[in-house]
Structures are given as structure tokens and as C-alpha cells.
Design an enzyme around this catalytic site. Structure first.
Site, mmCIF file in Angstrom:
data_model
loop_
_atom_site.group_PDB
_atom_site.id
_atom_site.type_symbol
_atom_site.label_atom_id
_atom_site.label_comp_id
_atom_site.label_asym_id
_atom_site.label_seq_id
_atom_site.Cartn_x
_atom_site.Cartn_y
_atom_site.Cartn_z
ATOM 1 N N GLY A 6 0.790 -1.226 0.000
ATOM 2 C CA GLY A 6 0.000 0.000 0.000
ATOM 3 C C GLY A 6 0.820 1.271 0.000
ATOM 4 N N HIS A 52 9.891 6.383 3.257
ATOM 5 C CA HIS A 52 9.427 6.968 4.523
ATOM 6 C C HIS A 52 9.138 5.866 5.523
ATOM 7 C CE1 HIS A 52 5.966 6.384 1.853
ATOM 8 N NE2 HIS A 52 5.252 6.110 2.924
ATOM 9 N N HIS A 75 6.851 5.191 8.897
ATOM 10 C CA HIS A 75 5.774 5.649 9.769
ATOM 11 C C HIS A 75 6.146 5.324 11.206
ATOM 12 C CE1 HIS A 75 2.549 5.800 6.530
ATOM 13 N NE2 HIS A 75 3.422 5.006 5.953
#
Ligand code: 5GP
Ligand code: ZN
Length: 114
Positions: free
Chosen positions: A93, A100, A102
């Protein structure tokens, strides 16, 4: 990479709520937070995904992980716990093609993720 949304955030062409910045990395609040604490940590250099980490740029990954304890302390979740997630590619997804990580925390997080 003028079309990359995260490069535009790095260049301050798009505003973001920054929680940490140094010469090589930036951490800011996710615009669509999925937890009380939801931060994105990115290299300032445009690296499209985990698949593009190589011998030349891999130091940035240890730099990001070196910064994480400091960032989560600032966010107040160092003791309560947090999750670090990197989505890579379609099945995971990934929606922004700039590497990046999270950081999610501030509540109990379900496992395994969907
Ligand atoms: P991915 O789905 O690629 O793992 O994560 C991309 C994340 O970037 C999503 O959680 C999304 O909410 C966040 N995001 C997308 N555009 C922006 C933006 O313009 N500003 C901020 N702060 N976050 C964004
Ligand atoms: Zn970029």
C-alpha cells in the site's frame, strides 16, 4: 524531484508540522493520522522506496533509526511503545514514492496488521 510530494515538503514548498529536522532527515506529522501519534520520517534525499537502498545511500537508514529514540521521546511514546512501518510497493500500500518510515503510537496497535 519536483513532482514528489515529500521532496516538496523537504523544500518547504508544502507546509508540514515538523517534529524533527537535521541536515539529512525530516520528521513530520502524517496529514491523515491513523493513531494519536503518527509521524513520517524521511530522508531529504529522494529515494523512491526500500528497493532503492544501496551501498551508497544506506547510511541514511541508520541515521533515521538513530534519530527515532530521540523523536519518540519528544512525542511522549518512548515508554508506552510505538511501531515503525515502511510500506514498499503495491501490495504493502505504498502511496508516496519517497522512502518513509511511519511511527505510530499513543494507543494499543493491533497485530498482525491487515
Ligand atoms: P504510504 O501509504 O506510502 O506508506 O504512506 C504515505 C503517507 O503519507 C500516508 O499516511 C499519507 O497520509 C501521508 N501523506 C500524503 N500526503 C501528505 C502530505 O501532503 N502531507 C503529510 N503530512 N502527509 C502526507
Ligand atoms: Zn521525493
Amino acid at each position: 524531484m519536483e513532482n514528489c510530494i515529500f521532496c516538496r515538503i523537504v523544500n518547504k514548498q508544502i507546509p508540514s508540522k515538523i517534529v524533527y529536522e537535521d541536515e539529512n532527515i525530516l520528521a513530520f506529522h502524517d496529514i491523515d493520522s491513523k493513531a494519536p501519534v503518527h509521524i513520517l520520517i524521511i530522508p531529504k534525499e529522494h529515494i523512491p522506496s526500500m528497493n532503492d537502498i544501496n551501498q551508497q545511500n544506506c547510511n541514511i537508514v541508520s541515521h533515521i533509526f538513530y534519530a527515532i529514540p530521540h523523536i519518540v521521546e519528544k512525542l511522549g511514546v518512548k515508554g508506552s511503545g510505538y511501531r515503525v512501518v515502511a510500506n514498499c510497493g503495491k501490495d504493502a500500500g505504498q502511496t508516496v514514492d519517497h522512502l518513509h518510515f511511519h511511527i505510530l503510537g499513543g494507543r494499543s496497535l493491533s497485530w498482525p496488521p491487515g
